[in-house]
Design a protein around this motif. Structure first.
Motif, PDB file in Angstrom:
ATOM      1  N   ILE A 201      -1.137   1.361 -52.363  1.00  0.00           N
ATOM      2  CA  ILE A 201      -1.822  -0.144 -52.119  1.00  0.00           C
ATOM      3  C   ILE A 201      -0.572  -0.951 -51.859  1.00  0.00           C
ATOM      4  O   ILE A 201      -0.918  -1.971 -51.551  1.00  0.00           O
ATOM      5  CB  ILE A 201      -2.847  -0.370 -53.044  1.00  0.00           C
ATOM      6  CG1 ILE A 201      -2.089  -0.485 -54.301  1.00  0.00           C
ATOM      7  CG2 ILE A 201      -3.876   0.618 -53.113  1.00  0.00           C
ATOM      8  CD1 ILE A 201      -3.066  -1.042 -55.430  1.00  0.00           C
ATOM      9  N   ALA A 204       0.045  -2.593 -48.668  1.00  0.00           N
ATOM     10  CA  ALA A 204      -1.019  -3.528 -48.142  1.00  0.00           C
ATOM     11  C   ALA A 204      -0.856  -4.770 -48.806  1.00  0.00           C
ATOM     12  O   ALA A 204      -1.082  -5.848 -48.461  1.00  0.00           O
ATOM     13  CB  ALA A 204      -2.479  -2.794 -48.623  1.00  0.00           C
ATOM     14  N   LEU A 205      -0.373  -4.826 -50.120  1.00  0.00           N
ATOM     15  CA  LEU A 205      -0.291  -5.929 -50.853  1.00  0.00           C
ATOM     16  C   LEU A 205       0.643  -6.779 -50.545  1.00  0.00           C
ATOM     17  O   LEU A 205       0.953  -8.005 -50.387  1.00  0.00           O
ATOM     18  CB  LEU A 205       0.002  -5.428 -52.413  1.00  0.00           C
ATOM     19  CG  LEU A 205      -1.042  -5.200 -53.265  1.00  0.00           C
ATOM     20  CD1 LEU A 205      -0.694  -4.390 -54.473  1.00  0.00           C
ATOM     21  CD2 LEU A 205      -2.448  -5.982 -53.401  1.00  0.00           C
ATOM     22  N   ILE A 212      -6.174 -10.367 -49.358  1.00  0.00           N
ATOM     23  CA  ILE A 212      -6.620  -9.503 -50.647  1.00  0.00           C
ATOM     24  C   ILE A 212      -6.812 -10.157 -51.672  1.00  0.00           C
ATOM     25  O   ILE A 212      -8.015 -10.204 -52.553  1.00  0.00           O
ATOM     26  CB  ILE A 212      -5.435  -8.425 -50.850  1.00  0.00           C
ATOM     27  CG1 ILE A 212      -5.441  -7.374 -49.770  1.00  0.00           C
ATOM     28  CG2 ILE A 212      -5.711  -7.663 -52.175  1.00  0.00           C
ATOM     29  CD1 ILE A 212      -4.231  -6.077 -49.728  1.00  0.00           C
ATOM     30  N   ALA A 330      -4.784   0.962 -46.781  1.00  0.00           N
ATOM     31  CA  ALA A 330      -5.333  -0.333 -46.578  1.00  0.00           C
ATOM     32  C   ALA A 330      -6.824  -0.695 -46.862  1.00  0.00           C
ATOM     33  O   ALA A 330      -7.120  -1.652 -47.792  1.00  0.00           O
ATOM     34  CB  ALA A 330      -4.898  -1.081 -45.343  1.00  0.00           C
ATOM     35  N   SER A 332      -8.708   1.112 -48.646  1.00  0.00           N
ATOM     36  CA  SER A 332      -9.158   1.215 -50.169  1.00  0.00           C
ATOM     37  C   SER A 332      -8.246   0.076 -50.944  1.00  0.00           C
ATOM     38  O   SER A 332      -8.981  -0.289 -52.078  1.00  0.00           O
ATOM     39  CB  SER A 332      -8.220   2.698 -50.542  1.00  0.00           C
ATOM     40  OG  SER A 332      -9.085   3.592 -50.127  1.00  0.00           O
ATOM     41  N   ALA A 333      -7.243  -0.434 -50.576  1.00  0.00           N
ATOM     42  CA  ALA A 333      -6.690  -1.521 -51.440  1.00  0.00           C
ATOM     43  C   ALA A 333      -7.472  -2.724 -51.194  1.00  0.00           C
ATOM     44  O   ALA A 333      -7.679  -3.615 -52.310  1.00  0.00           O
ATOM     45  CB  ALA A 333      -5.362  -2.236 -50.656  1.00  0.00           C
TER      46      ALA A 333
END
Length: 386
Positions: A201, A204-205, A212, A330, A332-333
């Motif tokens: 993750i 993606a962060l 997010i 992504a 899942s993030a």
């Protein structure tokens, strides 16, 4: 046109996972709370158990996709979910109910994430892509409509003890929806190598921090509203108001992709996200401003017409900004961030209601969280696909 029909079939997965698996509880909650002697905070913790299971399912989803493929993981989640929804009929102590809610959330998380991957795989770019992904997530609205039409009359006839019958009906309604969704998954899935996909993750962060963060705040606010709004508007005992609200809420969710897709497909993801959340936030404040039928109807249309479109916007952002391989992590993030928010929302609203704040007024916290999420997420830009 074939893609649209497949997306509609897949949409019955969210109808089971969210419309029935998560939000049917909101209709049954007032009867369960009275019959079982719960406080509002206890009632909120039941949906926190569901959100916790959802987080586990979201974390498991990339591993299941890598091992079995998105289609098989999607169908497996549905197989687990349907009997779990009817489980309270057999075992309904507080501990058992927490277990059922947790298992339903876990299976629902797998269905939601893997089904979203299937829908993203079907989608093209621009307006068409928004519509296909939006159709999948709007399936939750189908479950809302079905639950809103079926459950309030049962409770009106059987009283507070009718919540057990309600869960049995939820399980029975879920069965044909799950079967049709599983069939659609056979036509939607793409071949994948059977290897475990790491849950990374971090990238993606780094690539999508604002969206997010905004999505987590939206999870906190929206789940608090959805958990307690039915109880708030039926506090006077008029179940027809609740049924009207819930059916309109679901109907607006189903119609939303056709209303929003042309506009959102042309917008930068951050701006689209902010717009959708702003409309949702406006919807949550209306029942506090007035308890009249017009305000309730407008709240249902605003919130229902935007709630699940937030997932469509984040999914389209993932399609724009990530490769198919990194897109799995992504998804899942984003799901993880939303799920963390949902862990906090219901107990927070419930605790406020238990400590002298009117239930409708406690939902103003939800409004503030949603609008803050809109402002933060609106700063997100679409990076180049890696």
């Amino acid at each position: 046109m074939r893609v649209i029909w497949i997306a509609l079939g897949l949409a019955l997965g969210p109808a089971v996972a969210m419309g029935l698996g998560r939000f049917a509880y909101s209709i049954l909650l007032p009867a369960m709370r009275t019959d079982l002697g719960w406080s509002y905070a206890q009632a909120g913790w039941m949906n926190t158990a569901n959100a916790g299971g959802y987080l586990v399912g979201a974390l498991l989803a990339p591993l299941l996709v890598g091992r079995f493929g998105a289609g098989r993981a999607f169908r497996g989640g549905l197989v687990v979910l349907v009997p779990v929804l009817a489980g309270p009929v057999c075992f309904h102590g507080d501990t058992a109910l927490l277990l059922w809610r947790g298992l339903a959330g876990m299976a629902g998380g797998v269905v939601y994430v893997t089904g979203g991957l299937l829908a993203i795989g079907l989608a093209g770019g621009g307006t068409a892509g928004v519509r296909v992904v939006g159709l999948f997530y709007s399936g939750s609205g189908i479950g809302l409509v079905v639950a809103g039409a079926a459950l309030p009359p049962i409770l009106a006839v059987q009283g507070d003890g009718g919540w057990l019958t309600g869960w049995l009906v939820v399980g029975l309604l879920a069965l044909p929806c799950a079967a049709l969704a599983a069939i659609a998954a056979f036509r939607a899935e793409r071949p994948m190598a059977t290897r475990a996909l790491p849950l990374r993750i971090g990238p993606a962060l780094v690539r999508s921090p604002w969206m997010i963060a905004g999505y987590m705040l939206f999870g906190m606010g929206s789940i608090g509203y959805m958990t307690f709004i039915y109880a708030a508007i039926t506090a006077g005992g008029d179940w027809t108001r609740g049924m009207t609200f819930w059916v309109l809420l679901g109907s607006a969710s189903v119609a939303a992709p056709w209303v929003w897709s042309g506009l959102l497909g042309r917008m930068r993801s951050g701006r689209a996200f902010a717009l959708v959340l702003a409309v949702a936030g406006a919807g949550t404040i209306l029942p506090w401003m007035s308890d009249g039928l017009f305000a309730i109807v407008l709240s249902a249309l605003c919130f229902g017409g935007s709630f699940f479109m937030s997932v469509s916007v984040t999914s389209l952002h993932i399609k724009r900004a990530y490769s198919p391989e990194t897109g799995v992590a992504a998804v899942s993030a984003f799901t993880l961030a939303f799920g963390i928010g949902q862990l906090i929302g219901p107990p927070l609203n419930g605790a406020l209601a238990d400590h002298g704040v009117a239930l409708a007024a406690s939902l103003l916290v939800s409004t503030a969280l949603i609008l803050l999420g809109a402002m933060i997420g609106g700063a997100q830009r679409d990076p180049q696909t890696e």
